[in-house]
Design an enzyme around this catalytic site. Structure first.
Site, mmCIF file in Angstrom:
data_model
loop_
_atom_site.group_PDB
_atom_site.id
_atom_site.type_symbol
_atom_site.label_atom_id
_atom_site.label_comp_id
_atom_site.label_asym_id
_atom_site.label_seq_id
_atom_site.Cartn_x
_atom_site.Cartn_y
_atom_site.Cartn_z
ATOM 1 N N CYS A 6 -18.428 54.316 82.953
ATOM 2 C CA CYS A 6 -19.435 55.050 83.723
ATOM 3 C C CYS A 6 -19.746 54.329 85.029
ATOM 4 O O CYS A 6 -20.020 53.123 85.029
ATOM 5 C CB CYS A 6 -20.713 55.202 82.903
ATOM 6 S SG CYS A 6 -22.049 56.026 83.802
ATOM 7 N N CYS B 141 -32.977 51.583 61.167
ATOM 8 C CA CYS B 141 -32.695 51.620 62.606
ATOM 9 C C CYS B 141 -33.227 50.369 63.300
ATOM 10 O O CYS B 141 -33.295 50.328 64.524
ATOM 11 C CB CYS B 141 -33.274 52.878 63.248
ATOM 12 S SG CYS B 141 -35.058 53.065 63.055
#
Length: 440
Positions: free
Chosen positions: A77, A397
């Site tokens: 990117c 998480c």
């Protein structure tokens, strides 16, 4: 906590990078003080300049890499390094997973004083175009047109971006079109954010707006949705005000778990896993660890839409799902009925930071348990764990709170940490998702 102090005109210094922290920053030690260097990788010798001073550490910007890691790659990117959406695109993908696994094991030992008896192979998904859920920020600076995207790293500014490679390409390749759309609005500053919810069959964009929209704004939004085959939703206030603009009666969003012949419907604003390919493998892994059997009674805490509850029910067990969000519980119950599992899966609303297990599961009534808590972990409800739960699958998480909870389960409740491994739910980020099996 004291505020960081900016460092002005610091001299460049050469440092050796020992490891990565939980945000993907390189860690060096200079005269006993930790130095975090954005963009540096373990094993590298780099030139850096200090930018912030804290009591126990400093932050620095990367100036030059003298000795590069063999695992360093060119980020795909062009916005990497500025955009806060990704922090690890400069690291080879397999090495990203290996570092996350090491961080998981380090947390378990350093915080929980426990090691897994077996390290599970990592769960992978696609590394680009995988993000099916996202919140895009919108800003309209006076000197430039509308900006749509993620915030800059360590900043509240929105990145000047034209595309996002990790987003579902039906959105990621339309960032410029979204910027043009916002610029056409009568008051573009009244649109603070756009929520993205993508499925294989549809993409929904939720436009949060601060004031009533002009008819011309509504026309632009409808035309955009029709042109790009996108659902357009509006949210004038809280989540309860969400409604579809285009089409007026859209097809419900859903994702499938084909291994279990399941279809789960959801609203654009509710939580779903961001990487559906990885989620399918994670659910399969969770069922293999939990081993639900007909006749068993299983508890699913923080159950959400039923991502784990319904596979458990499909395998024949009786399952009770508990969730604090009433809207999610309603959707979970609807999904159970739609999949023919209302007789196997039941749901209840409870604040799991306050509730005790005996409130919904008498002692001895539960054989196994699955928990998928938020980042804060599940220590409150685990402290009320009832006797009889012989197997517990923990989907995490946050490795720090998993390690804290593992310490309690192993050293105070007599469980063994049979297995643990990472789920690469967020490639190119430092986010560590994991799954662990406890037994006694």
């Amino acid at each position: 906590m004291s505020r960081p102090k900016p460092i002005h005109n610091a001299q460049p210094e050469q440092v050796f990078i020992e490891s990565l922290d939980t945000e993907g920053r390189g860690i060096a030690r200079v005269e006993g003080k930790v130095l975090f260097v954005d963009g540096a990788l373990p094993g590298e010798r780099v030139w850096a300049r200090r930018t912030q001073n804290h009591k126990s550490f400093d932050r620095a910007e990367l100036l030059q890499v003298d000795k590069a890691s063999s695992l360093r790659v060119s980020p795909p990117c062009p916005h990497f390094g500025v955009c806060g959406g990704c922090s690890l695109q400069h690291l080879e993908p397999a090495a990203q997973v290996a570092i996350k696994q090491r961080q998981l094991e380090d947390h378990l030992w350093r915080i929980g004083k426990v090691r897994p008896e077996r390290v599970l192979p990592p769960i992978h998904g696609p590394s680009l175009g995988y993000r099916s859920k996202a919140r895009l920020s919108v800003r309209t600076p006076k000197t430039r047109g509308a900006m749509v995207g993620f915030r800059e790293r360590n900043s509240s500014y929105v990145v000047d971006m034209g595309q996002c490679l990790t987003l579902d390409p039906r959105v990621g390749q339309r960032i410029l079109s979204l910027r043009t759309l916002i610029g056409q609005m009568q008051s573009p500053q009244d649109f603070p954010q756009i929520e993205v919810a993508a499925t294989p069959d549809a993409v929904a964009l939720v436009f949060r707006h601060m004031r009533p929209l002009a008819e011309s704004d509504l026309q632009h939004l409808r035309a955009f949705g029709e042109q790009h085959d996108l659902q357009i939703w509006l949210q004038p206030r809280g989540p309860e005000t969400l409604y579809p603009l285009w089409p007026e009666q859209p097809e419900p969003l859903h994702y499938d778990l084909p291994d279990y012949r399941l279809r789960l419907r959801f609203d654009p604003l509710v939580f779903t896993q961001v990487n559906q390919a990885a989620n399918q493998v994670m659910v399969r892994r969770a069922m293999a660890l939990l081993q639900p059997q007909p006749g068993e009674h299983i508890l699913d805490l923080f159950c959400g839409l039923g991502n784990f509850t319904l596979p458990i029910a499909r395998l024949g067990a009786q399952v009770l799902g508990i969730e604090g969000d009433a809207r999610l519980v309603a959707l979970a119950a609807e999904n159970a009925a739609a999949n023919g599992l209302a007789d196997k899966a039941r749901y209840a609303v409870a604040d799991l930071t306050q509730a005790r297990m005996e409130d919904f599961a008498p002692a001895g009534a539960i054989d196994k348990m699955l928990i998928d808590p938020p980042r804060s972990g599940a220590i409150e409800v685990l402290r009320s764990l009832t006797p009889g739960v012989r197997r517990l699958v923990y989907v995490s998480c946050n490795p720090a709170t998993l390690a804290r909870d593992a310490e309690y389960l192993v050293h105070e409740r007599g469980y063994r940490l049979r297995a643990a491994g990472v789920v690469n739910m967020f490639p190119h980020t430092a986010h560590v998702e994991s799954i662990a099996l406890f037994e006694r």
